[in-house]
Enzyme design. Structure first.
Site, PDB file in Angstrom:
ATOM      1  N   CYS A 136     -63.716  25.845 -12.129  1.00  0.00           N
ATOM      2  CA  CYS A 136     -62.902  25.734 -13.543  1.00  0.00           C
ATOM      3  C   CYS A 136     -62.048  25.918 -13.397  1.00  0.00           C
ATOM      4  O   CYS A 136     -60.823  26.464 -12.687  1.00  0.00           O
ATOM      5  CB  CYS A 136     -63.353  27.165 -13.326  1.00  0.00           C
ATOM      6  SG  CYS A 136     -63.046  27.762 -15.031  1.00  0.00           S
ATOM      7  N   CYS A 139     -60.238  28.355 -16.069  1.00  0.00           N
ATOM      8  CA  CYS A 139     -59.899  29.717 -15.379  1.00  0.00           C
ATOM      9  C   CYS A 139     -59.033  29.309 -15.003  1.00  0.00           C
ATOM     10  O   CYS A 139     -58.174  30.369 -14.588  1.00  0.00           O
ATOM     11  CB  CYS A 139     -61.488  29.857 -14.445  1.00  0.00           C
ATOM     12  SG  CYS A 139     -62.904  30.027 -15.425  1.00  0.00           S
ATOM     13  N   ASP A 140     -58.702  28.473 -13.722  1.00  0.00           N
ATOM     14  CA  ASP A 140     -57.876  28.274 -12.278  1.00  0.00           C
ATOM     15  C   ASP A 140     -56.182  27.452 -12.236  1.00  0.00           C
ATOM     16  O   ASP A 140     -55.709  27.686 -11.637  1.00  0.00           O
ATOM     17  CB  ASP A 140     -58.795  28.172 -11.237  1.00  0.00           C
ATOM     18  CG  ASP A 140     -59.840  29.439 -11.028  1.00  0.00           C
ATOM     19  OD1 ASP A 140     -59.597  30.331 -11.132  1.00  0.00           O
ATOM     20  OD2 ASP A 140     -61.084  29.225 -10.785  1.00  0.00           O
TER      21      ASP A 140
HETATM   22  C1  LIG Z   1     -64.919  27.925 -16.676  1.00  0.00           C
HETATM   23  C2  LIG Z   1     -65.613  28.105 -18.521  1.00  0.00           C
HETATM   24  C3  LIG Z   1     -64.855  27.555 -19.269  1.00  0.00           C
HETATM   25  C4  LIG Z   1     -66.186  27.447 -20.622  1.00  0.00           C
HETATM   26  N1  LIG Z   1     -65.387  26.763 -22.046  1.00  0.00           N
HETATM   27  C5  LIG Z   1     -65.612  27.028 -23.462  1.00  0.00           C
HETATM   28  C6  LIG Z   1     -65.018  27.017 -24.446  1.00  0.00           C
HETATM   29  O1  LIG Z   1     -64.049  27.383 -24.630  1.00  0.00           O
HETATM   30  N2  LIG Z   1     -65.633  26.946 -25.256  1.00  0.00           N
HETATM   31  C7  LIG Z   1     -67.423  27.015 -25.381  1.00  0.00           C
HETATM   32  O2  LIG Z   1     -67.866  26.658 -27.139  1.00  0.00           O
HETATM   33  N3  LIG Z   1     -67.828  27.259 -24.004  1.00  0.00           N
HETATM   34  C8  LIG Z   1     -67.335  27.102 -22.999  1.00  0.00           C
HETATM   35  N4  LIG Z   1     -67.861  27.158 -21.853  1.00  0.00           N
HETATM   36  C9  LIG Z   1     -69.437  27.078 -22.105  1.00  0.00           C
HETATM   37  C10 LIG Z   1     -69.914  28.055 -22.028  1.00  0.00           C
HETATM   38  O3  LIG Z   1     -69.394  29.574 -21.753  1.00  0.00           O
HETATM   39  C11 LIG Z   1     -71.393  28.646 -22.274  1.00  0.00           C
HETATM   40  O4  LIG Z   1     -72.084  27.414 -23.072  1.00  0.00           O
HETATM   41  C12 LIG Z   1     -72.117  29.886 -22.754  1.00  0.00           C
HETATM   42  O5  LIG Z   1     -71.980  30.957 -22.376  1.00  0.00           O
HETATM   43  C13 LIG Z   1     -73.446  29.969 -22.985  1.00  0.00           C
HETATM   44  O6  LIG Z   1     -73.807  30.539 -22.786  1.00  0.00           O
HETATM   45  P1  LIG Z   1     -75.208  31.391 -22.566  1.00  0.00           P
HETATM   46  O7  LIG Z   1     -75.610  32.973 -22.950  1.00  0.00           O
HETATM   47  O8  LIG Z   1     -76.665  30.263 -23.139  1.00  0.00           O
HETATM   48  O9  LIG Z   1     -75.381  31.426 -20.904  1.00  0.00           O
HETATM   49  P2  LIG Z   1     -74.564  32.093 -20.136  1.00  0.00           P
HETATM   50  O10 LIG Z   1     -73.098  32.003 -20.571  1.00  0.00           O
HETATM   51  O11 LIG Z   1     -74.957  31.682 -18.851  1.00  0.00           O
HETATM   52  O12 LIG Z   1     -75.285  33.434 -19.753  1.00  0.00           O
HETATM   53  C14 LIG Z   1     -76.642  33.655 -19.331  1.00  0.00           C
HETATM   54  C15 LIG Z   1     -76.732  35.411 -18.640  1.00  0.00           C
HETATM   55  O13 LIG Z   1     -77.833  35.295 -18.525  1.00  0.00           O
HETATM   56  C16 LIG Z   1     -77.869  36.809 -17.423  1.00  0.00           C
HETATM   57  N5  LIG Z   1     -78.831  36.245 -16.803  1.00  0.00           N
HETATM   58  C17 LIG Z   1     -78.873  34.585 -15.827  1.00  0.00           C
HETATM   59  N6  LIG Z   1     -80.065  34.919 -14.356  1.00  0.00           N
HETATM   60  C18 LIG Z   1     -81.113  36.466 -15.182  1.00  0.00           C
HETATM   61  C19 LIG Z   1     -82.180  37.089 -14.839  1.00  0.00           C
HETATM   62  N7  LIG Z   1     -82.657  36.448 -13.872  1.00  0.00           N
HETATM   63  N8  LIG Z   1     -82.127  38.303 -15.479  1.00  0.00           N
HETATM   64  C20 LIG Z   1     -81.734  38.631 -16.464  1.00  0.00           C
HETATM   65  N9  LIG Z   1     -80.823  38.378 -16.997  1.00  0.00           N
HETATM   66  C21 LIG Z   1     -80.707  36.855 -15.764  1.00  0.00           C
HETATM   67  C22 LIG Z   1     -76.733  36.808 -17.009  1.00  0.00           C
HETATM   68  O14 LIG Z   1     -76.844  37.608 -16.431  1.00  0.00           O
HETATM   69  C23 LIG Z   1     -76.044  36.627 -18.115  1.00  0.00           C
HETATM   70  O15 LIG Z   1     -75.040  37.301 -18.863  1.00  0.00           O
HETATM   71  C24 LIG Z   1     -66.895  28.023 -20.549  1.00  0.00           C
HETATM   72  C25 LIG Z   1     -68.012  27.556 -19.162  1.00  0.00           C
HETATM   73  C26 LIG Z   1     -66.715  28.014 -18.515  1.00  0.00           C
HETATM   74  C27 LIG Z   1     -67.816  28.419 -17.088  1.00  0.00           C
END
Ligand SMILES: Cc1cc2nc3c(=O)[nH]c(=O)nc-3n(C[C@H](O)[C@H](O)[C@H](O)COP(=O)(O)OP(=O)(O)OC[C@H]3O[C@@H](n4cnc5c(N)ncnc54)[C@H](O)[C@@H]3O)c2cc1C
Length: 311
Positions: A136, A139-140
């Site tokens: 990432c 982040c880093d």
């Molecule tokens: C370093 C980094 C920087 C980013 N910067 C940006 C940015 O600036 N702008 C932007 O728009 N997007 C950014 N993103 C992308 C963004 O973070 C993701 O698109 C977004 O978080 C996806 O959301 P989500 O809710 O689908 O899943 P996630 O955020 O991946 O959350 C998944 C959730 O599911 C839970 N989970 C997983 N497996 C299980 C299980 N078996 N049982 C129960 N719960 C489970 C996890 O604990 C977590 O809470 C970035 C991503 C990263 C890694």
């Protein structure tokens, strides 16, 4: 064992899960939200987010997620620690098993389990993770001011990471195992025009080198000649893609070739009635917080309509 079936269980507390929880809560459906191994999701490991609408000055990832959680709690979402280890979607109410052995039953299920960065899987990568090895740049990158860094990968993500790292590092080397990159033309052009970036093609990472405390170099292997070469560096960024957290659903929901949950066009409906998927776990293309929020809302609306239809 909780025998009473709930109206809705939401798996995941990233932007998609929290948004679904806000909507389900406001619809008075008392969502039960399972936090998973990373409460708050991927944005918990980010610093500044500058592209989330409504925050012209930017907002730190953990703060944005804390606000989303607060908003969901305000509408009576109930949170449960831990991860789901098993699901039985063969009959409704669906059965959801948690890692502590509890079984929960629900008439509708919203899957918002997100995705994770992929790693090479070599031992030295693991040993130096957080000590120079990262997946990432956002982040880093900051920690690599005036440093030499390598980025591993050949797609748009690798290009983005490399370009981003030039803000900090003195030099960035892109390593790709093939002769050609699979990134878009515009990204490849930007990278090739950047004087701080050089490329090494037909090379794979053989080992990440270090002094036991931090990364000091990288050993590459040429895929054509088999020749090994060592290069000093301070950091290695893996940019080889993401894996959706959907293995749990193998054999129960249709997944695509990359393991993402398939949803119907313009909907969050999966192949099982009453199960909806949103966010990165069903989105190979956009993978953004704002799109996760959008599909989280869609999943809640779809689930609400489904519950109406079975009453
Ligand atoms: C370093 C980094 C920087 C980013 N910067 C940006 C940015 O600036 N702008 C932007 O728009 N997007 C950014 N993103 C992308 C963004 O973070 C993701 O698109 C977004 O978080 C996806 O959301 P989500 O809710 O689908 O899943 P996630 O955020 O991946 O959350 C998944 C959730 O599911 C839970 N989970 C997983 N497996 C299980 C299980 N078996 N049982 C129960 N719960 C489970 C996890 O604990 C977590 O809470 C970035 C991503 C990263 C890694």
């Amino acid at each position: 064992m909780e025998c009473e079936a709930r109206d809705v269980i939401i798996m995941g507390t990233g932007p998609a899960g929290y948004t679904a929880a806000i909507y389900m809560g406001r619809a008075n459906l008392k969502p039960l939200v399972i936090e998973g191994y990373q409460p708050g999701g991927q944005l918990m490991i980010t610093t500044e987010i500058e592209n989330f609408p409504g925050f012209p000055e930017g907002i730190r990832g953990p703060e944005l997620m804390a606000r989303m959680r607060q908003q969901a709690a305000k509408f009576d979402a109930e949170f449960v620690n831990g991860s789901v280890t098993e699901v039985d979607l063969s009959r409704n109410p669906f059965c959801i098993s948690l890692e502590d052995g509890r079984e929960l039953f629900t008439r509708s299920l919203i899957v918002a389990t997100g995705a994770n960065a992929k790693w090479l899987g070599i031992e030295s990568e693991d040993r130096y993770r957080g000590k120079g090895v990262s997946a990432c740049a956002t982040c880093d990158g900051f920690f690599f001011r005036d440093s030499q860094v390598f980025v591993v990968g050949g797609g748009d993500t690798a290009m983005e990471e490399a370009l981003y790292l030039t803000k900090f590092a003195s030099h960035v080397t892109l390593v790709h195992r093939r002769e050609e990159f699979r990134s878009s033309k515009i990204m490849s052009l930007r990278v090739s025009k950047n004087p701080k970036i050089s490329m090494m093609l037909n090379e794979v990472v053989d080992e990440i080198l270090g002094d036991g405390i931090k990364v000091t170099g990288i050993r590459l292997k040429n895929v054509k000649s088999g020749e090994l070469s060592e290069h000093p560096c301070d950091g290695v960024f893996m940019a080889i893609g993401h894996a959706p957290n959907a293995a749990l659903f193998q054999g129960q929901l249709d997944l695509d070739d990359y393991g993402y949950i398939k949803t119907k066009k313009s909907s969050t409906e999966t192949t099982v009635q009453g199960v909806f998927a949103c966010g990165d776990v069903q989105d190979y293309t956009y993978r953004q917080a704002v799109t996760a929020v959008g599909t989280g809302c869609m999943a809640a609306v779809d689930a609400e309509r489904f519950l109406e239809s079975i009453r």
